[in-house]
Design an enzyme around this catalytic site. Structure first.
Site, PDB file in Angstrom:
ATOM      1  N   LYS A  56       0.854  -1.188   0.000  1.00  0.00           N
ATOM      2  CA  LYS A  56       0.000   0.000   0.000  1.00  0.00           C
ATOM      3  C   LYS A  56       0.890   1.239   0.000  1.00  0.00           C
ATOM      4  CE  LYS A  56      -4.408   0.346   2.371  1.00  0.00           C
ATOM      5  NZ  LYS A  56      -4.999   0.417   3.707  1.00  0.00           N
TER       6      LYS A  56
HETATM    7  C1  E4P Z   1      -8.342   0.611   4.213  1.00  0.00           C
HETATM    8  O1  E4P Z   1      -7.621   0.302   3.297  1.00  0.00           O
HETATM    9  C2  E4P Z   1      -8.403   1.977   4.759  1.00  0.00           C
HETATM   10  O2  E4P Z   1      -7.187   2.331   5.344  1.00  0.00           O
HETATM   11  C3  E4P Z   1      -9.539   2.039   5.752  1.00  0.00           C
HETATM   12  O3  E4P Z   1     -10.700   1.521   5.120  1.00  0.00           O
HETATM   13  C4  E4P Z   1      -9.774   3.427   6.299  1.00  0.00           C
HETATM   14  O4  E4P Z   1     -10.954   3.411   7.066  1.00  0.00           O
HETATM   15  P1  E4P Z   1     -11.341   4.595   8.081  1.00  0.00           P
HETATM   16  O5  E4P Z   1     -11.547   5.826   7.276  1.00  0.00           O
HETATM   17  O6  E4P Z   1     -12.590   4.127   8.737  1.00  0.00           O
HETATM   18  O7  E4P Z   1     -10.178   4.725   9.025  1.00  0.00           O
END
Ligand code: E4P
Length: 217
Positions: free
Chosen positions: A83
């Site tokens: 990522k």
């Molecule tokens: C996943 O890849 C993201 O980092 C995550 O869904 C972020 O979610 P949030 O906005 O609820 O922290």
């Protein structure tokens, strides 16, 4: 639509994997912090529990160190997806890592042009954050629709991974808008099964079955 679990909690992941619901997992630095676990160890464990892509996020913000961290994390298991944030350096790292055969998830996407750049950089997944857009009074789902249209216009292979999902409605509307994947917190994923009429109907059936005095086995 594929379901990824948005968590670094291995107990929750095991639970969902056992019923065959999981196509992958996403983590981020906040979720790793919440787990209280060693990052590389927890990623290795998750990769053994789930066959599909497991996102592990780099902590570096500059191109060279992002690529180095990405390569280190990719060495953990074949299903690790690196990522990278949607920055200029992140896009450059995306290009190099994906050309080297590593899956890349470009994260923190908040508009359609960012998603276009990620696809051109060879991203395997783009992560538009629905909930965080809703949080500031915008419409996260509109972004999924826009990206779907753009990716279809040019037949980009990058998969739309709807992220920052907070509710069952987010899952439903992301599926209707054509997101390829939804990464969902385990509690929301398990909540998808619930309907009060299902519970009420089952109670009534069981009560009537009891009155028959019969047994199946
Ligand atoms: C996943 O890849 C993201 O980092 C995550 O869904 C972020 O979610 P949030 O906005 O609820 O922290």
């Amino acid at each position: 639509m594929k379901f990824f679990a948005d968590t670094a909690d291995t107990d929750e992941i095991r639970d969902l994997a056992d019923i065959g619901l999981l196509d992958g997992v996403t983590t981020n630095p906040s979720l790793v912090h919440k787990s209280g676990r060693d990052f590389k160890q927890v990623i290795a464990e998750i990769c053994e529990l789930v066959e599909g892509p497991v996102s592990a996020e780099v902590a570096a913000t500059e191109f060279d160190s992002m690529v180095a961290e990405g390569r280190e994390l990719a060495g953990i298991a074949d299903n690790v997806t690196i990522k990278v944030p949607l920055t200029w350096d992140g896009l450059k790292a995306c290009r190099v890592l994906s050309q080297g055969g590593t899956m890349v998830n470009v994260t923190l996407c908040f508009n359609a042009n960012q998603a276009l750049l990620a696809a051109k950089a060879g991203a395997t997944f783009i992560s538009p954050f629905i909930g965080r857009l809703d949080d500031i009074g915008l419409d996260g789902m509109e972004l999924i629709e826009e990206i779907r249209e753009i990716y279809d216009n040019y037949a980009f292979a990058t998969e739309i991974l709807a992220a920052s999902i907070r509710s069952a409605n987010h899952v439903k509307y992301a599926a209707m808008a054509g997101a390829d994947v939804a990464t969902v917190p385990p509690a929301v994923l398990k909540g998808l099964v619930k309907h009060p009429l299902t519970d009420k109907g089952l109670d009534a059936f069981l009560a009537d079955w009891g009155k028959t005095g019969q047994k199946i086995i």
